[in-house]
Design an enzyme around this catalytic site. Sequence first.
Site, mmCIF file in Angstrom:
data_model
loop_
_atom_site.group_PDB
_atom_site.id
_atom_site.type_symbol
_atom_site.label_atom_id
_atom_site.label_comp_id
_atom_site.label_asym_id
_atom_site.label_seq_id
_atom_site.Cartn_x
_atom_site.Cartn_y
_atom_site.Cartn_z
ATOM 1 N N HIS A 84 0.849 -1.206 0.000
ATOM 2 C CA HIS A 84 0.000 0.000 0.000
ATOM 3 C C HIS A 84 0.879 1.249 0.000
ATOM 4 C CE1 HIS A 84 -4.016 1.926 1.377
ATOM 5 N NE2 HIS A 84 -3.213 2.898 0.972
ATOM 6 N N HIS A 86 1.484 5.320 -2.036
ATOM 7 C CA HIS A 86 1.011 6.379 -2.944
ATOM 8 C C HIS A 86 2.279 7.050 -3.467
ATOM 9 C CE1 HIS A 86 -3.153 5.955 -1.607
ATOM 10 N NE2 HIS A 86 -2.646 5.777 -0.399
ATOM 11 N N LYS A 212 -8.532 -0.076 -6.774
ATOM 12 C CA LYS A 212 -8.673 0.408 -5.388
ATOM 13 C C LYS A 212 -10.018 1.107 -5.280
ATOM 14 C CE LYS A 212 -7.325 2.634 -1.402
ATOM 15 N NZ LYS A 212 -6.465 3.785 -1.393
ATOM 16 N N HIS A 273 -6.358 -0.649 5.872
ATOM 17 C CA HIS A 273 -6.528 0.068 7.152
ATOM 18 C C HIS A 273 -7.220 -0.817 8.195
ATOM 19 C CE1 HIS A 273 -5.195 3.426 4.806
ATOM 20 N NE2 HIS A 273 -6.287 3.378 4.042
ATOM 21 N N ASP A 345 0.974 2.682 3.456
ATOM 22 C CA ASP A 345 0.432 3.993 3.057
ATOM 23 C C ASP A 345 1.571 5.010 2.872
ATOM 24 O OD1 ASP A 345 -1.768 5.390 2.201
ATOM 25 O OD2 ASP A 345 -2.730 5.550 4.158
HETATM 26 N N1 ARG Z 1 -5.138 7.055 3.863
HETATM 27 C C1 ARG Z 1 -5.676 6.836 5.179
HETATM 28 C C2 ARG Z 1 -6.882 7.706 5.394
HETATM 29 O O1 ARG Z 1 -6.841 8.833 5.012
HETATM 30 C C3 ARG Z 1 -4.635 7.118 6.195
HETATM 31 C C4 ARG Z 1 -4.983 6.714 7.584
HETATM 32 C C5 ARG Z 1 -3.811 6.986 8.440
HETATM 33 N N2 ARG Z 1 -4.010 6.706 9.823
HETATM 34 C C6 ARG Z 1 -3.887 5.528 10.368
HETATM 35 N N3 ARG Z 1 -4.013 5.461 11.647
HETATM 36 N N4 ARG Z 1 -3.619 4.478 9.691
HETATM 37 O O2 ARG Z 1 -7.853 7.306 5.944
#
Ligand code: ARG
Length: 431
Positions: A84, A86, A212, A273, A345
């Site tokens: 994951h 970007h 996605k 997530h 992420d």
């Molecule tokens: N791309 C995710 C969102 O915006 C990031 C979340 C980041 N926070 C976390 N605790 N994983 O929802």
Amino acid sequence: MVRIILAFIFSLTCSLAWAESPTYIRAGQVFTGTGDALLPNMVIVVEGERIKSLSPASEVTIPKDANVIDLSTSIVLPGLIDCHTHIDHRADRYDPILQFRDGSFRGAFYAVQNAKVTVEAGFTTIRDLGSDPFLACELRDVINEGAVVGPRIIASGPGISMTGGHGDLNNYAPEVKFEVFPAERGFRIADGVDQVRRTVRAQLKHGVDVVKIHASGGVMSRGNSPGASQFTVEELKAAVYEAHAAGKKIAAHAHGTQAIKNATEAGVDSIEHGSLIDDEGIELMKKHGTWLVADIYNDDYLLGKAIEFKLPQEMIDKEKAIGRLQRENFAKAVKGGVKIAYGTDAGIYPHGDNAKQFFYMVKFGLTPAQSIRSATSDAAELIGRSADLGSISAGKFADVIAVDTNPLSDVTALEKVTFVMKGGTVLKSHK
Ligand code: ARG
């Protein structure tokens, strides 16, 4: 006919050339990516872009003039996989005004730099889950062409979102129109089963390897809540059908308890997530064989450095609400036996720091070996590339990294990768 003979002679010459010059890697210890143990004193033979063999040093005679890479004091592992990322995102760009000043090419230029630091950090494959259309596909191709240094990329298009969803531009006055990419809307925003189908098909037509979709609100978007479900199960099912019909995987962004269940029931391959997963969600994911890709390092960065880079207060508040819970629920999912793949992420925090999540995965329930498998053989399984990636064994791509200390006693060893080979080519060697 002449052409066929020429092609035959050419391929013969190539294979002879390869056969003549294999590379021998002397490895102090090897974590193959599949088991639990370290194998001491091994030799990896690399021919062309693939691994020819992995054997105990005692069984291999290395010819005198052979090309030898000496990693005899290192621990050698398969190239890591981050499921994951970007690749066009910047972790120093949270000020909304600055974000709107950036032209669309800027992301592409930064992506080139991000790709380089990612592969040099030992991540020889990434699954990129949401960049501008179709930056990740083109970056994948130019890396494969050899024009840019970077990891193998399993590319998605932009995350598909409903109107007002996690991937939309929200909370502006209705008369404000952003004409960023007029064509972009058709690749990003969809409402109703037919539009979802069309959007997935449009992305597939432009070469994505993976789809996605946003099944819940998120932290880094305005005016929606991570706990809220987005899209109906029917819409999600349509997306899954189209992706799978094309032989592609589909990943769902889902923080919310119900959203996780909706996406799992719809048949997605991975939940991204998974922050608010409950026991029922855990059972459902196990039943469907759905992978969990939980970005549990992010919280440190978002509640630390990102605030200095003007992360909007709304996002800070949402992160405070889910960050800790996500880690605790990750631990429950691990205990419950959900399949875990490594995904961070990256882009929310700086590219190149991808390995920082190993520490948290071990802190919240995985053994060090499991955490490394989540980023090697298990990740390869999720992305459908087990035949080529994820372990050091004969026939796989020669994606090989090394560290100086034992990651099974301290997994943070993976934050200091000293050697990177991708497809038989050495990209980094700090020996
Ligand atoms: N791309 C995710 C969102 O915006 C990031 C979340 C980041 N926070 C976390 N605790 N994983 O929802």
